[in-house]
Design an enzyme around this catalytic site. Structure first.
Site, short mmCIF file in Angstrom:
data_model
loop_
_atom_site.label_atom_id
_atom_site.label_comp_id
_atom_site.label_asym_id
_atom_site.label_seq_id
_atom_site.Cartn_x
_atom_site.Cartn_y
_atom_site.Cartn_z
N ASP A 139 0.83 -1.20 0.00
CA ASP A 139 0.00 0.00 0.00
C ASP A 139 0.87 1.25 0.00
OD1 ASP A 139 -2.25 -1.40 0.08
OD2 ASP A 139 -3.03 -0.53 1.96
N PHE A 161 2.44 1.95 -3.29
CA PHE A 161 1.39 2.38 -4.22
C PHE A 161 1.04 3.85 -3.97
CE2 PHE A 161 -3.00 3.15 -5.38
CZ PHE A 161 -3.03 2.69 -6.70
N SER A 210 -13.67 7.75 -1.82
CA SER A 210 -12.57 7.27 -0.99
C SER A 210 -12.08 8.43 -0.13
CB SER A 210 -11.45 6.73 -1.86
OG SER A 210 -10.91 7.79 -2.60
N LEU A 211 -11.17 8.13 0.74
CA LEU A 211 -10.67 9.17 1.64
C LEU A 211 -9.27 9.57 1.23
CD1 LEU A 211 -11.65 7.60 5.08
CD2 LEU A 211 -12.82 9.44 3.87
N GLU A 270 -11.90 6.23 14.18
CA GLU A 270 -12.28 4.82 14.06
C GLU A 270 -11.11 4.06 13.49
OE1 GLU A 270 -15.70 4.47 11.44
OE2 GLU A 270 -16.32 6.40 12.21
N LYS A 329 -9.37 1.78 10.65
CA LYS A 329 -9.56 1.58 9.21
C LYS A 329 -9.38 0.09 8.95
CE LYS A 329 -8.15 3.53 4.78
NZ LYS A 329 -8.33 2.32 4.03
N ASP A 374 -9.12 -3.42 7.24
CA ASP A 374 -8.51 -3.76 5.95
C ASP A 374 -9.33 -4.85 5.27
OD1 ASP A 374 -6.80 -3.68 3.88
OD2 ASP A 374 -5.15 -4.72 4.88
N ARG A 426 -17.83 -1.62 -3.92
CA ARG A 426 -17.55 -0.25 -4.31
C ARG A 426 -17.36 -0.09 -5.82
NH1 ARG A 426 -12.77 3.54 -2.06
NH2 ARG A 426 -11.58 2.79 -3.82
N GLU A 485 -17.38 -2.41 6.13
CA GLU A 485 -16.20 -3.09 5.59
C GLU A 485 -16.35 -4.59 5.85
OE1 GLU A 485 -14.21 -0.99 4.18
OE2 GLU A 485 -12.30 -2.01 3.88
N TYR A 539 -20.03 1.34 9.29
CA TYR A 539 -19.49 2.61 9.75
C TYR A 539 -20.14 3.86 9.16
CZ TYR A 539 -16.42 1.55 5.75
OH TYR A 539 -15.93 1.19 4.53
N LYS A 597 -12.84 11.51 11.31
CA LYS A 597 -13.97 12.20 10.69
C LYS A 597 -14.44 13.34 11.59
CE LYS A 597 -15.56 7.74 8.90
NZ LYS A 597 -16.38 6.57 9.19
N LYS A 607 -2.62 6.18 7.54
CA LYS A 607 -2.30 4.76 7.30
C LYS A 607 -0.99 4.37 7.97
CE LYS A 607 -3.60 2.97 3.26
NZ LYS A 607 -3.82 2.87 1.82
N CYS A 624 21.82 -26.56 -10.71
CA CYS A 624 21.06 -26.97 -9.55
C CYS A 624 21.97 -27.02 -8.32
CB CYS A 624 20.43 -28.34 -9.80
SG CYS A 624 19.61 -29.00 -8.35
N CYS A 631 22.34 -30.93 -7.29
CA CYS A 631 22.95 -31.98 -8.08
C CYS A 631 23.84 -31.46 -9.21
CB CYS A 631 21.87 -32.91 -8.65
SG CYS A 631 20.87 -32.10 -9.92
N CYS A 655 15.22 -27.76 -12.39
CA CYS A 655 16.32 -28.71 -12.52
C CYS A 655 15.73 -29.91 -13.27
CB CYS A 655 16.84 -29.15 -11.16
SG CYS A 655 17.87 -30.63 -11.27
N CYS A 698 18.17 -36.12 -8.65
CA CYS A 698 18.35 -34.93 -7.80
C CYS A 698 17.62 -35.17 -6.47
CB CYS A 698 17.79 -33.74 -8.56
SG CYS A 698 17.81 -32.21 -7.63
S1 IVH Z 1 -15.51 5.96 5.98
C1 IVH Z 1 -16.63 9.10 2.76
N1 IVH Z 1 -14.65 4.39 7.90
O1 IVH Z 1 -11.40 2.92 3.69
C2 IVH Z 1 -16.11 8.22 3.84
N2 IVH Z 1 -13.96 3.92 5.68
O2 IVH Z 1 -10.57 5.22 1.45
C3 IVH Z 1 -16.26 6.79 3.54
N3 IVH Z 1 -12.55 1.92 5.47
O3 IVH Z 1 -13.47 2.78 0.91
C4 IVH Z 1 -15.39 5.86 4.25
N4 IVH Z 1 -12.55 1.38 7.59
O4 IVH Z 1 -13.29 0.73 2.33
C5 IVH Z 1 -14.63 4.66 6.58
N5 IVH Z 1 -13.99 3.05 9.69
C6 IVH Z 1 -13.99 3.32 8.38
C7 IVH Z 1 -13.29 2.51 7.46
C8 IVH Z 1 -13.29 2.86 6.12
C9 IVH Z 1 -12.13 1.05 6.39
C10 IVH Z 1 -12.22 1.85 4.04
C11 IVH Z 1 -13.39 1.90 3.11
C12 IVH Z 1 -13.19 3.08 2.23
C13 IVH Z 1 -11.73 3.38 2.40
C14 IVH Z 1 -11.50 4.88 2.38
#
Ligand code: IVH
Length: 694
Positions: free
Chosen positions: A34, A37, A83-84, A113, A115, A117, A136, A173, A236, A299, A323, A417, A420, A435, A441
């Protein structure tokens, strides 16, 4: 960088990110961490900001990410799934806080909260009833995976009465607990081993981490299969046309009250200092959670303030995710060694100066293959980063070039190898070196014997891997047929020396009366193993348990199979050219024939033995059956009749099923499904006629 170089770099980053997006979302097989990326994405964003003229309108920075898979019905989200924005640094988090305060002043609270995975899901409820669940996808539309989501116990299908609106969407999630992942992945490994896959193929096929497993599961076509792989869900977010609460905190409480599972790990924070404390706490605690998290989501609590802050083109301005970096460590490469598998496949391994990583000492890491070493641009004694991520085996992710010795030499992949000395081959289109010395071998020979004694093969459980390699070292067995020449006299008191990989040392033991008797009894008992399992035990490439069964039933004797030509084998239902090639190749090898002769002398079953009075046929070849209800004979007997007449028993009803055999008290769901798919429904009597039994 001049403009031309920037252009090249933008193109490079765009291609890489698109490829990684495809690997992650469509194939569910991520090949980059991640962190790496996100760094690529950030670099691209920054270049596009500096050189707007060079930015492509279709750049991956403009997308939420994600691709849509073809197999499910596409549904447009009523409320887009955004996404965030994310960060890995405290400094950037403080900048986010500054921006928020500049916009709405100091009088506000955050909700923090975990996050989780996993995979985001949007579930629509109408009058308290779950009507749709959609992934999504690309944020605008996703896959309709309702049937699969309904198998998840923490997602209610019908809510009890409550103060929820008639129409609302809940976001959450979906994830898999670590323990479930380990258990299921181990089972999957066994299944693959039993199907005859070699270690490299297994490593490639196994799910890499719980997220990967959850994603593969959610995208399965058969929801009955999904139900066997327990998934879980934390909710969530609630979306409704009329607000259900004034704050995010309240809405989480509401979701809980209505019957959704909300994680207990969320807090109200008055300022960014409290947020940081929560982040630090879970950076340490996260390894003790039963599931994986990759960060923390922050948030702004009040919905009114969220509205005031609004959105950028892609993300809300009122939330961000912090992250955690995948845990990594820097250590020095001592040397590269090479392991040889049962099929001769070579795996390069980095032997490292021991280093602590996520609670364990890492001494070795996989380097996968020659291409990977090339990609890393690895030199002797390089300082390397090792990461554990969610994966079981640590891997080398990068090299710290600044620490490279001036006179270091580039790692040259072995061309012989290590066991061998035979020159390695690399087949066209494959990344793995092999091999080719199958019959001389050691690890290949030992591996074949280990496969032969396996549970689903000859099931000689009194012999373990260490005894096998000990006997091989002593020159007492060279192939699996040699097991049948072992005697009490030559085993008793025998000193075996074996290398214990876990302890990294040689261990010695001598064979005592009890284990010798056990070993000989186990070997003797294996003479009763039916032909189809013997065929599997021979270890012919690509001949797993199921293929072995099919071949045994078709040819009835090993002799007939050994003299069959490729065409004859390939035309058997679901066998095909590749397997046929391997079978022919195996029997063309004179050494294999010699080994089989010995098995024959030892009275191993090399042909199907029919139960008295039971006739076999291939009348049902290529036909699939589901058996449901009760019959005049037992269901197992009925299934056996299907098998010995060449048919296949299937667990669940699908469009491609040929017959449903319906007995008394058949389940109404099955009947309904068979009718929907137009699957012919037959009685026990009709089935008996089919196989000429009445
Ligand atoms: S809130 C607009 N809360 O993280 C806000 N997301 O890039 C919507 N995720 O696509 C997301 N835990 O898959 C929120 N406690 C949490 C989360 C959460 C995991 C993931 C979710 C989302 C990505 C945000």
């Amino acid at each position: 960088m001049n403009e031309q170089e920037v252009k090249i770099r933008i193109k490079e980053l765009t291609d890489l990110i698109n490829q990684h997006n495809y690997n992650y979302y469509t194939l569910s097989q991520p090949t980059v961490s991640d962190f790496n990326f996100d760094m690529m994405l950030k670099e691209l964003e920054s270049l596009e900001r500096q050189y707007p003229a060079l930015a492509d309108p279709n750049s991956p920075t403009q997308k939420v990410g994600g691709q849509i898979t073809k197999n499910f019905i596409q549904v447009k989200h009523k409320y887009p799934m955004l996404s965030l924005g994310n960060t890995y640094s405290e400094e950037e988090l403080r900048e986010f806080d500054e921006r928020v305060r500049k916009s709405i002043g100091d009088d506000f609270e955050y909700v923090v909260e975990l996050k989780f995975d996993g995979l985001a899901i949007s579930i629509t409820y109408e009058k308290g009833k779950l009507v749709r669940a959609v992934t999504r996808g690309d944020g605008v539309q996703g896959d309709d995976v309702t049937a699969n989501v309904k198998t998840i116990k923490s997602i209610p299908i019908q809510l009890p009465d409550g103060d929820y609106p008639d129409n609302f969407d809940i976001r959450g999630e979906i994830f898999m607990h670590r323990k479930t992942f380990e258990k299921l992945n181990n089972e999957y490994r066994k299944e693959l081993e039993e199907k005859g896959y070699d270690e490299d193929e297994i490593k490639e096929k196994l799910y890499k981490n719980p997220r990967n497993f959850a994603s593969g599961t959610l995208k399965m076509q058969d929801s009955a299969e999904v139900a066997k792989r327990p998934l879980d869900c934390f909710s969530y977010f609630i979306y409704a046309d009329n607000q259900v609460a004034q704050t995010h905190f309240e809405s989480l409480e509401k979701a809980k009250k209505w019957g959704f599972q909300v994680s207990d790990q969320y807090r109200l924070c008055k300022n960014i200092t409290e947020v940081m404390a929560f982040i630090h706490h879970f950076d340490k605690q996260r390894e003790h959670l039963s599931y994986e998290i990759d960060g923390v989501v922050i948030k702004v609590n009040s919905y009114a303030q969220q509205r005031e802050l609004g959105f950028t083109a892609k993300n809300p301005r009122w939330a961000i995710s912090y992250k955690y970096k995948a845990q990594s460590a820097l250590t020095q490469l001592l040397k590269v060694t090479y392991q040889v598998g049962r099929t001769g496949a070579i795996t390069p391994v980095a032997n490292l100066k021991p280093v602590q990583l996520a609670g364990t000492t890492v001494k070795r890491a996989s380097l996968y293959n020659a291409d990977e070493i090339e990609r890393l641009d690895l030199y002797e004694n390089d300082w390397v980063f090792v990461e554990k991520g969610g994966e079981i085996i640590p891997k080398v992710t990068a090299v710290d070039v600044s620490k490279r010795g001036l006179f270091s030499e580039k790692i040259k992949y072995t061309d012989v190898c290590p066991e061998c000395g035979t020159t390695l081959v690399r087949r066209e289109g494959e990344v793995v070196h092999y091999c080719p010395n199958e019959s001389g071998c050691a690890p290949q020979l030992i591996g074949k014997i280990e496969h032969f004694i396996g549970r689903k093969a000859m099931n000689i459980d009194s012999l373990g891997s260490e005894t096998i390699s000990g006997l091989y070292q002593k020159g007492m067995i060279n192939n699996y047929a040699d097991l049948y020449s072992l005697t009490y006299e030559n085993l008793i008191g025998l000193e075996l020396e074996t290398y214990n990989e876990k302890k990294d040392q040689l261990t010695k033991r001598s064979l005592q009366e009890k284990s010798v008797v056990n070993i000989l009894q186990g070997i003797e008992a294996s003479k009763q193993v039916p032909f189809e399992r013997v065929l599997f035990a021979l270890g012919i490439r690509m001949v797993g348990e199921t293929v072995a069964k099919k071949l045994a039933r078709h040819f009835l004797t090993l002799e007939k199979l050994a003299s069959a030509n490729k065409e004859e084998i390939a035309t058997i239902y679901e066998i095909g050219d590749k397997i046929a090639d391997q079978v022919v190749k195996f029997f063309a090898d004179q050494q294999n024939i010699e080994v089989i002769k010995k098995l024959k002398t030892a009275s191993i079953k090399l042909e199907i033995e029919d139960e008295l009075g039971v006739e076999r046929s291939s009348i049902l070849e290529g036909k699939s059956f589901v058996v449901s209800g009760t019959f005049t004979i037992s269901r197992d007997e009925l299934k056996h009749l299907i098998e010995i007449n060449g048919g296949r028993n299937i667990g669940s009803i699908s469009k491609s099923l040929n017959y449903l055999i319906a007995g008394d008290k058949m389940g109404p769901e099955k009947l309904k499904k068979a009718t929907t798919f137009n699957v012919p429904i037959i009685t026990e009597e009709e089935f008996m006629k089919m196989i000429n039994k009445s």
